[in-house]
Write an enzyme that holds these catalytic residues in place. Structure first.
Site, PDB file in Angstrom:
ATOM      1  N   ARG A 196     -26.589  -6.209  34.016  1.00 24.03           N
ATOM      2  CA  ARG A 196     -27.237  -5.009  33.477  1.00 24.03           C
ATOM      3  C   ARG A 196     -27.698  -5.189  32.036  1.00 24.03           C
ATOM      4  O   ARG A 196     -27.585  -4.289  31.213  1.00 24.03           O
ATOM      5  CB  ARG A 196     -26.312  -3.789  33.578  1.00 24.03           C
ATOM      6  CG  ARG A 196     -25.903  -3.454  34.976  1.00 24.03           C
ATOM      7  CD  ARG A 196     -27.055  -2.957  35.847  1.00 24.03           C
ATOM      8  NE  ARG A 196     -26.658  -2.991  37.250  1.00 24.03           N
ATOM      9  CZ  ARG A 196     -26.946  -3.984  38.090  1.00 24.03           C
ATOM     10  NH1 ARG A 196     -27.680  -5.016  37.691  1.00 24.03           N
ATOM     11  NH2 ARG A 196     -26.541  -3.965  39.331  1.00 24.03           N
ATOM     12  N   CYS A 259     -24.159   4.928  36.987  1.00 21.12           N
ATOM     13  CA  CYS A 259     -22.806   4.404  36.749  1.00 21.12           C
ATOM     14  C   CYS A 259     -22.544   4.331  35.252  1.00 21.12           C
ATOM     15  O   CYS A 259     -23.329   3.737  34.509  1.00 21.12           O
ATOM     16  CB  CYS A 259     -22.656   3.025  37.382  1.00 21.12           C
ATOM     17  SG  CYS A 259     -22.533   3.139  39.171  1.00 21.12           S
ATOM     18  N   GLU A 330     -21.615   0.968  30.661  1.00 19.26           N
ATOM     19  CA  GLU A 330     -22.903   0.379  31.059  1.00 19.26           C
ATOM     20  C   GLU A 330     -24.032   1.129  30.351  1.00 19.26           C
ATOM     21  O   GLU A 330     -25.060   0.552  30.020  1.00 19.26           O
ATOM     22  CB  GLU A 330     -23.066   0.487  32.583  1.00 19.26           C
ATOM     23  CG  GLU A 330     -24.383  -0.079  33.089  1.00 19.26           C
ATOM     24  CD  GLU A 330     -24.482  -0.067  34.610  1.00 19.26           C
ATOM     25  OE1 GLU A 330     -23.487  -0.405  35.282  1.00 19.26           O
ATOM     26  OE2 GLU A 330     -25.558   0.289  35.115  1.00 19.26           O
TER      27      GLU A 330
HETATM   28  C1  LIG Z   1     -28.884   8.967  39.338  1.00 15.19           C
HETATM   29  C2  LIG Z   1     -28.980   7.609  38.681  1.00 15.19           C
HETATM   30  C3  LIG Z   1     -28.813   6.463  39.447  1.00 15.19           C
HETATM   31  C4  LIG Z   1     -28.891   5.202  38.850  1.00 15.19           C
HETATM   32  N1  LIG Z   1     -28.719   4.095  39.627  1.00 15.19           N
HETATM   33  C5  LIG Z   1     -28.814   2.870  39.069  1.00 15.19           C
HETATM   34  C6  LIG Z   1     -28.642   1.691  39.869  1.00 15.19           C
HETATM   35  O1  LIG Z   1     -28.427   1.747  41.068  1.00 15.19           O
HETATM   36  N2  LIG Z   1     -28.740   0.491  39.241  1.00 15.19           N
HETATM   37  C7  LIG Z   1     -29.007   0.377  37.901  1.00 15.19           C
HETATM   38  O2  LIG Z   1     -29.103  -0.747  37.394  1.00 15.19           O
HETATM   39  N3  LIG Z   1     -29.167   1.476  37.129  1.00 15.19           N
HETATM   40  C8  LIG Z   1     -29.079   2.708  37.670  1.00 15.19           C
HETATM   41  N4  LIG Z   1     -29.233   3.818  36.884  1.00 15.19           N
HETATM   42  C9  LIG Z   1     -29.442   3.661  35.427  1.00 15.19           C
HETATM   43  C10 LIG Z   1     -30.924   3.625  34.986  1.00 15.19           C
HETATM   44  O3  LIG Z   1     -31.731   4.357  35.863  1.00 15.19           O
HETATM   45  C11 LIG Z   1     -31.468   2.202  34.860  1.00 15.19           C
HETATM   46  O4  LIG Z   1     -30.712   1.442  33.956  1.00 15.19           O
HETATM   47  C12 LIG Z   1     -32.933   2.226  34.397  1.00 15.19           C
HETATM   48  O5  LIG Z   1     -33.465   0.974  34.621  1.00 15.19           O
HETATM   49  C13 LIG Z   1     -33.102   2.587  32.923  1.00 15.19           C
HETATM   50  O6  LIG Z   1     -34.480   2.782  32.670  1.00 15.19           O
HETATM   51  P1  LIG Z   1     -34.959   3.860  31.593  1.00 15.19           P
HETATM   52  O7  LIG Z   1     -36.433   3.738  31.434  1.00 15.19           O
HETATM   53  O8  LIG Z   1     -34.455   5.196  31.931  1.00 15.19           O
HETATM   54  O9  LIG Z   1     -34.248   3.289  30.289  1.00 15.19           O
HETATM   55  P2  LIG Z   1     -33.700   4.138  29.053  1.00 15.19           P
HETATM   56  O10 LIG Z   1     -32.446   4.828  29.460  1.00 15.19           O
HETATM   57  O11 LIG Z   1     -34.783   4.964  28.469  1.00 15.19           O
HETATM   58  O12 LIG Z   1     -33.353   2.966  28.043  1.00 15.19           O
HETATM   59  C14 LIG Z   1     -32.358   2.013  28.350  1.00 15.19           C
HETATM   60  C15 LIG Z   1     -32.429   0.920  27.277  1.00 15.19           C
HETATM   61  O13 LIG Z   1     -33.675   0.244  27.383  1.00 15.19           O
HETATM   62  C16 LIG Z   1     -34.386   0.290  26.136  1.00 15.19           C
HETATM   63  N5  LIG Z   1     -35.809   0.350  26.476  1.00 15.19           N
HETATM   64  C17 LIG Z   1     -36.417   1.228  27.310  1.00 15.19           C
HETATM   65  N6  LIG Z   1     -37.721   0.922  27.412  1.00 15.19           N
HETATM   66  C18 LIG Z   1     -37.942  -0.160  26.610  1.00 15.19           C
HETATM   67  C19 LIG Z   1     -39.094  -0.942  26.273  1.00 15.19           C
HETATM   68  N7  LIG Z   1     -40.299  -0.680  26.781  1.00 15.19           N
HETATM   69  N8  LIG Z   1     -38.948  -1.968  25.400  1.00 15.19           N
HETATM   70  C20 LIG Z   1     -37.726  -2.258  24.855  1.00 15.19           C
HETATM   71  N9  LIG Z   1     -36.606  -1.560  25.143  1.00 15.19           N
HETATM   72  C21 LIG Z   1     -36.719  -0.529  26.008  1.00 15.19           C
HETATM   73  C22 LIG Z   1     -33.857   1.519  25.419  1.00 15.19           C
HETATM   74  O14 LIG Z   1     -34.018   1.410  24.016  1.00 15.19           O
HETATM   75  C23 LIG Z   1     -32.384   1.462  25.832  1.00 15.19           C
HETATM   76  O15 LIG Z   1     -31.710   0.523  25.032  1.00 15.19           O
HETATM   77  C24 LIG Z   1     -29.154   5.092  37.461  1.00 15.19           C
HETATM   78  C25 LIG Z   1     -29.333   6.253  36.693  1.00 15.19           C
HETATM   79  C26 LIG Z   1     -29.251   7.499  37.295  1.00 15.19           C
HETATM   80  C27 LIG Z   1     -29.463   8.728  36.446  1.00 15.19           C
END
Ligand SMILES: Cc1cc2nc3c(=O)[nH]c(=O)nc-3n(C[C@H](O)[C@H](O)[C@H](O)COP(=O)(O)OP(=O)(O)OC[C@H]3O[C@@H](n4cnc5c(N)ncnc54)[C@H](O)[C@@H]3O)c2cc1C
Length: 344
Positions: A196, A259, A330
């Protein structure tokens, strides 16, 4: 007892956005900047105090000027995608939160090998949009990503995935905008994928909070993904099954960040340990360990970040006491616990 300081660092605690910084941002971004914006609106957990500034640059030139100017002015900045893996503390975020606007959404075919179709995907594109596109076009390989919310940029950074696979299985390169305006394409062989987490060359990650230290911070602007040719009908029925299984296992209708803890190595998954410790249903304020999945902390409506962090601390302590296993978040934890105002 594990303190909040151990769960996160108040890295930018001494920073205040000065009036001339605000004027600079208004001149650069016009209507694309807002000030003192509650981050609870931009995170799926629905908590988080105000960001000093929230910028949504609409083109690459403006994004370049924004990150370069912020670095010259020593203003901290943070990119936020879907906010689905982010816990923003109640004091909010000092500096600039950057959201990637409409210019950073889009999918284009690239490469010429029909046996290994490739897509270049802009970082602001939703991961669900990419999943739908691949299914409609008969491209196999993203089954693991079905139902994961958030943006492609955030998913790349988090190396998002499940037991069935993760982003590193399909990503071949990323483009990163570095402060100073240089855009660099980095091939997979130079990317360091962890559980992750993707680490780019030169990045230092703060232990436990997962925040990237400010030196050589960059913005992921797109990624190139490779797929296998597949059957659209089969991919559609697989997608229905995978999404149904996810709905049965996870509290998808509730505010959460997925998670909360990483699965520990050589032990049962974090959710199982939390369940065995009898913690399902435990609450601090409106933060609760989901009854459906032990590794989901949900916001029942009025939780604040401190409630969630307190509950996380209780979980960590109980799991450590019962099983001798130290859980690690995480979710990325950012911001200040308290926001002291200052007149300049
Ligand atoms: C209901 C639910 C289910 C989920 N299931 C899973 C799963 O099965 N597996 C899993 O791995 N995750 C899961 N997640 C967690 C999450 O959805 C993932 O980690 C997702 O990929 C995060 O993307 P985001 O755009 O929301 O990132 P954010 O939460 O906006 O950011 C996460 C990190 O990435 C950085 N970031 C974001 N965009 C950029 C960019 N363009 N350049 C540089 N840094 C950046 C941010 O600064 C931060 O440090 C789940 C979340 C929820 C709410």
């Amino acid at each position: 007892m594990i303190s909040h300081a151990a769960l996160s660092n108040d890295l930018t605690a001494a920073f205040f956005l000065r009036p001339d910084d605000r004027s600079w941002l208004k001149d650069l971004l016009g209507g694309q900047v807002q000030f003192d914006v509650p981050m609870e609106r931009y995170t799926t957990l629905g908590v988080g105090g105000p960001a000093d500034a929230l910028a949504t640059p609409t083109d690459t030139r403006t994004l370049e000027k924004l990150v370069s100017g912020a670095d010259q002015r020593s203003i901290p900045w943070l990119v936020v995608g879907g906010g689905s893996n982010l816990l923003v503390k109640d004091g909010g975020i000092r500096g600039i939160v950057i959201l990637l606007g409409a210019h950073y959404k889009g999918i284009a075919e690239t490469g010429s090998d029909a046996a290994r179709p490739k897509l270049r995907v802009k970082a602001g594109t939703r991961l669900s949009t990419l999943c739908r596109y691949t299914i409609d076009h008969g491209l196999a390989g993203l089954g693991f990503a079905l139902g994961i919310p958030g943006s492609v940029g955030g998913s790349i950074l988090m190396n998002a995935g499940t037991a069935g696979g993760s982003i590193q299985d399909v990503l071949t390169s990323v483009s990163v905008l570095w402060p100073g305006g240089r855009i660099e394409r980095i091939e997979k062989k130079d990317l360091v994928f962890g559980y992750r987490r993707l680490t780019l060359p030169g990045w230092e990650v703060t232990p436990r909070s997962g925040e990237i230290n400010d030196n050589r911070k960059g913005v992921i602007v797109d990624g190139v993904f490779v797929f296998e040719p597949g059957d659209a009908g089969q991919l559609k029925s697989d997608a229905r099954r995978i999404k149904k299984e996810r709905r049965q296992r996870q509290p998808l209708g509730k505010a959460s960040a997925g998670c909360f803890f990483k699965n520990p190595v050589d032990h049962p998954p974090a959710g199982r340990l939390i369940d065995l410790a009898g913690l399902k249903g435990n609450r601090v304020g409106d933060a609760q360990v989901s009854m459906q999945h032990g590794n989901f902390i949900i916001n029942r409506g009025k939780a604040c970040a401190a409630d969630i962090l307190n509950l996380a601390e209780i979980i960590e302590n109980q799991v450590l006491a019962r099983f001798g296993v130290q859980l690690e978040p995480e979710v990325i934890i950012v911001g200040e616990s308290n926001h002291a105002t200052k007149s300049i």
